[in-house]
Scaffold this motif. Structure first.
Motif, PDB file in Angstrom:
ATOM      1  N   ALA A 193       0.822  -1.209   0.000  1.00  0.00           N
ATOM      2  CA  ALA A 193       0.000   0.000   0.000  1.00  0.00           C
ATOM      3  C   ALA A 193       0.853   1.254   0.000  1.00  0.00           C
ATOM      4  N   CYS A 194       1.883   1.285   0.834  1.00  0.00           N
ATOM      5  CA  CYS A 194       2.735   2.474   0.910  1.00  0.00           C
ATOM      6  C   CYS A 194       3.578   2.653  -0.346  1.00  0.00           C
ATOM      7  N   THR A 195       4.053   1.553  -0.919  1.00  0.00           N
ATOM      8  CA  THR A 195       4.816   1.648  -2.169  1.00  0.00           C
ATOM      9  C   THR A 195       3.948   2.160  -3.302  1.00  0.00           C
ATOM     10  N   VAL A 196       2.796   1.541  -3.489  1.00  0.00           N
ATOM     11  CA  VAL A 196       1.919   1.917  -4.603  1.00  0.00           C
ATOM     12  C   VAL A 196       1.409   3.346  -4.448  1.00  0.00           C
ATOM     13  N   TRP A 197       0.968   3.711  -3.251  1.00  0.00           N
ATOM     14  CA  TRP A 197       0.410   5.054  -3.085  1.00  0.00           C
ATOM     15  C   TRP A 197       1.480   6.135  -3.238  1.00  0.00           C
ATOM     16  N   SER A 198       2.670   5.895  -2.685  1.00  0.00           N
ATOM     17  CA  SER A 198       3.721   6.924  -2.740  1.00  0.00           C
ATOM     18  C   SER A 198       4.291   7.095  -4.141  1.00  0.00           C
ATOM     19  N   THR A 199       4.235   6.055  -4.955  1.00  0.00           N
ATOM     20  CA  THR A 199       4.819   6.131  -6.301  1.00  0.00           C
ATOM     21  C   THR A 199       3.793   6.553  -7.354  1.00  0.00           C
ATOM     22  N   ILE A 200       2.742   5.764  -7.498  1.00  0.00           N
ATOM     23  CA  ILE A 200       1.767   5.998  -8.562  1.00  0.00           C
ATOM     24  C   ILE A 200       0.946   7.261  -8.314  1.00  0.00           C
ATOM     25  N   PHE A 201       0.621   7.515  -7.057  1.00  0.00           N
ATOM     26  CA  PHE A 201      -0.312   8.602  -6.761  1.00  0.00           C
ATOM     27  C   PHE A 201       0.370   9.850  -6.202  1.00  0.00           C
ATOM     28  N   MET A 202       1.167   9.725  -5.144  1.00  0.00           N
ATOM     29  CA  MET A 202       1.785  10.902  -4.549  1.00  0.00           C
ATOM     30  C   MET A 202       2.825  11.535  -5.463  1.00  0.00           C
ATOM     31  N   THR A 203       3.530  10.724  -6.251  1.00  0.00           N
ATOM     32  CA  THR A 203       4.587  11.250  -7.124  1.00  0.00           C
ATOM     33  C   THR A 203       4.150  11.346  -8.579  1.00  0.00           C
ATOM     34  N   SER A 204       3.595  10.266  -9.115  1.00  0.00           N
ATOM     35  CA  SER A 204       3.226  10.254 -10.536  1.00  0.00           C
ATOM     36  C   SER A 204       1.812  10.771 -10.787  1.00  0.00           C
ATOM     37  N   ILE A 305      10.221   3.813 -11.378  1.00  0.00           N
ATOM     38  CA  ILE A 305      10.984   2.568 -11.276  1.00  0.00           C
ATOM     39  C   ILE A 305      11.155   2.216  -9.802  1.00  0.00           C
ATOM     40  N   ILE A 306      10.755   1.013  -9.424  1.00  0.00           N
ATOM     41  CA  ILE A 306      10.899   0.566  -8.033  1.00  0.00           C
ATOM     42  C   ILE A 306      11.729  -0.714  -7.919  1.00  0.00           C
ATOM     43  N   GLY A 307      12.263  -1.203  -9.021  1.00  0.00           N
ATOM     44  CA  GLY A 307      13.069  -2.419  -8.977  1.00  0.00           C
ATOM     45  C   GLY A 307      13.982  -2.515 -10.177  1.00  0.00           C
ATOM     46  N   PHE A 308      15.016  -3.334 -10.042  1.00  0.00           N
ATOM     47  CA  PHE A 308      16.010  -3.491 -11.106  1.00  0.00           C
ATOM     48  C   PHE A 308      16.319  -4.977 -11.307  1.00  0.00           C
ATOM     49  N   GLN A 309      15.281  -5.763 -11.571  1.00  0.00           N
ATOM     50  CA  GLN A 309      15.467  -7.205 -11.656  1.00  0.00           C
ATOM     51  C   GLN A 309      16.373  -7.628 -12.807  1.00  0.00           C
ATOM     52  N   THR A 310      16.473  -6.801 -13.841  1.00  0.00           N
ATOM     53  CA  THR A 310      17.343  -7.157 -14.971  1.00  0.00           C
ATOM     54  C   THR A 310      18.578  -6.273 -15.050  1.00  0.00           C
ATOM     55  N   GLY A 311      18.891  -5.559 -13.986  1.00  0.00           N
ATOM     56  CA  GLY A 311      20.120  -4.787 -13.975  1.00  0.00           C
ATOM     57  C   GLY A 311      19.912  -3.284 -13.902  1.00  0.00           C
ATOM     58  N   LEU A 312      21.053  -2.585 -13.746  1.00  0.00           N
ATOM     59  CA  LEU A 312      21.054  -1.142 -13.522  1.00  0.00           C
ATOM     60  C   LEU A 312      21.539  -0.330 -14.709  1.00  0.00           C
ATOM     61  N   SER A 329      11.078   8.757 -12.550  1.00  0.00           N
ATOM     62  CA  SER A 329      11.364   8.798 -11.110  1.00  0.00           C
ATOM     63  C   SER A 329      11.737   7.406 -10.629  1.00  0.00           C
ATOM     64  N   ALA A 330      12.448   7.365  -9.530  1.00  0.00           N
ATOM     65  CA  ALA A 330      12.787   6.088  -8.898  1.00  0.00           C
ATOM     66  C   ALA A 330      12.950   6.327  -7.411  1.00  0.00           C
ATOM     67  N   ALA A 331      12.487   5.396  -6.610  1.00  0.00           N
ATOM     68  CA  ALA A 331      12.619   5.536  -5.156  1.00  0.00           C
ATOM     69  C   ALA A 331      12.262   4.227  -4.486  1.00  0.00           C
ATOM     70  N   GLY A 332      12.774   4.064  -3.290  1.00  0.00           N
ATOM     71  CA  GLY A 332      12.376   2.960  -2.432  1.00  0.00           C
ATOM     72  C   GLY A 332      11.787   3.536  -1.155  1.00  0.00           C
ATOM     73  N   LEU A 333      11.224   2.684  -0.340  1.00  0.00           N
ATOM     74  CA  LEU A 333      10.647   3.133   0.931  1.00  0.00           C
ATOM     75  C   LEU A 333      11.648   3.041   2.082  1.00  0.00           C
ATOM     76  N   ARG A 334      12.466   2.027   2.059  1.00  0.00           N
ATOM     77  CA  ARG A 334      13.252   1.672   3.236  1.00  0.00           C
ATOM     78  C   ARG A 334      14.176   2.782   3.723  1.00  0.00           C
ATOM     79  N   SER A 335      14.811   3.486   2.794  1.00  0.00           N
ATOM     80  CA  SER A 335      15.804   4.488   3.177  1.00  0.00           C
ATOM     81  C   SER A 335      15.201   5.854   3.469  1.00  0.00           C
ATOM     82  N   ARG A 336      13.901   6.004   3.335  1.00  0.00           N
ATOM     83  CA  ARG A 336      13.282   7.299   3.603  1.00  0.00           C
ATOM     84  C   ARG A 336      13.294   7.595   5.098  1.00  0.00           C
ATOM     85  N   SER A 337      13.191   8.870   5.427  1.00  0.00           N
ATOM     86  CA  SER A 337      13.185   9.277   6.830  1.00  0.00           C
ATOM     87  C   SER A 337      11.900   8.797   7.506  1.00  0.00           C
TER      88      SER A 337
END
Length: 393
Positions: A193-204, A305-312, A329-337
């Motif tokens: 929920a937090c990944t989808v909402w923060s990426t698709i909706f809050m950012t995109s 972009i939220i993953g790099f399964q085939t490389g960077l 845009s690209a971001a993860g949740l874990r490293s956020r404040s």
């Protein structure tokens, strides 16, 4: 004080005023003895102690120490799923603004497999154990926590530590269990929920009437994104690797399903949109899809972009970025404040939880396994599956 006479066993005792604590130490003769300490005390006395009393104190100490231990999955060394081991570890410490959760279930995420391989280390100060989401019951509350109490059932967005019996987490990353959802199944909600909402909706800023392409529609993120995007009125495209998987995506609400092993998703997107392209793409694949994602976007389109399964890395034609005024845009949740995570959690509570309680968005659970079977869970998530995999302590 009179000089003591030697004895087989002695106990060191300090005069106590308050806040004393017992512990066991070894006397000069190698035998167990006990002492009490208080930072307000100054004098020490030695008193003979019988062996039976020592045994009782040692047993009590063992019981106290066992109460401070829990089971958790430990990564023996970077590698495959077989490096995951269940061990006894120390209980988490609860700091100001945090709560301690007795875990009912923990969600397994693709990022966990990257950490297992040594490719995704936890941020400074984060628990070293795997697990980015869980559900459970609050067991203790740190100072400064106002809206939660011991006994509350919650699910939580974690920085780590979910593959365990207990975890400490900032109170701002807690969510109540949605009405109609079991405590165990709620473990599958927070990260998706937090990944989808923060990426698709809050950012995109996906909005009603726009179109969304989701790569990996049968993943935990994918199944959640399909449902919440349909809830807000978007047209949903998704890719998967089998016709059976695509059928499941259709059942969740996907409008256009694409078997990436049989057809080019760029051509299919353009065909379905009269060459316009989609407005937003949520990508977990990375480098091998980057160029084709740009080609699939409409004027003013947004790629997240939220993953790099085939490389960077790769070689790309960046022309479409300028010509079509695209945003990547690209971001993860874990490293956020913790503050940023708390903001995301608050938005999820306000915007996503109502959809869950209305039954429009449901947790899709593929399999639940005992915590000690974490290796099997990692085998499953690295293969074909539909929805979330849970570990139960």
């Amino acid at each position: 004080m009179k000089e003591e006479t030697p004895s087989d066993l002695t106990i060191h005792v300090q005069i106590l005023t308050r806040f004393s604590q017992s512990a066991i130490e070894t006397s000069p003769r190698g035998r167990s003895a006990t002492w009490r300490e208080s930072k307000w005390s100054q004098q020490k006395y030695r008193v003979p102690l019988r062996p039976a009393e020592v045994y009782k104190l040692e047993r009590e100490r063992g019981e106290r120490e066992s109460e401070r231990e829990m089971k958790a999955i430990v990564i023996r060394e970077p590698g495959g799923p077989e490096v995951l081991e269940l061990r006894e570890v120390a209980d988490p410490e609860v700091h100001d603004g945090e709560v301690l959760i007795k875990i009912a279930a923990a969600g397994v995420n693709r990022a966990d497999t990257s950490q297992r391989k040594g490719q995704y280390p936890p941020p400074p100060g984060a628990p070293v154990y795997l697990g980015l989401e869980c559900s459970g019951v609050i067991e203790a509350v740190g100072s400064g926590v106002e809206n939660w109490k011991v006994g509350d059932e919650v699910c939580a967005l974690l920085t780590g530590g979910g593959y365990a019996e207990k975890v400490a987490v900032s109170a701002g990353q807690l969510l109540p269990i949605p009405k109609g959802i079991s405590l165990q199944d709620a473990a599958s909600l927070s990260e998706a929920a937090c990944t989808v909402w923060s990426t698709i909706f809050m950012t995109s800023h996906l909005s009603f009437g726009e179109s969304l392409l989701i790569h990996g529609g049968t993943s935990g993120i994918g199944t959640f994104a399909i449902q919440i995007a349909k809830y807000i009125g978007a047209k949903v495209f998704t890719t998967a690797g089998s016709d059976e998987s695509l059928l499941e995506c259709s059942k969740l609400g996907a409008d256009v399903t694409i078997n990436y092993k049989k057809e080019d998703f760029v051509a299919r997107v353009k065909d379905e949109t009269n060459d316009k392209g989609v407005d937003v793409i949520l990508d977990i694949i990375g480098a091998s899809y980057f160029q084709r994602n740009l080609d699939s976007l409409s004027l003013g389109g947004r790629l997240f972009i939220i993953g790099f399964q085939t490389g960077l890395t790769g070689q790309f034609n960046l022309g479409p970025l300028l010509v079509k005024r695209l945003t990547v845009s690209a971001a993860g949740l874990r490293s956020r404040s913790t503050e940023n995570k708390a903001q995301i959690v608050a938005e999820v509570l306000a915007n996503v939880w109502p959809a869950i309680e209305e039954g429009k968005v449901k947790p899709i659970i593929y399999k639940s396994l005992p915590l000690e079977n974490a290796a099997e869970a990692h085998h499953l998530i690295e293969g074909n599956h539909l929805g979330k995999i849970l570990l139960i302590p």
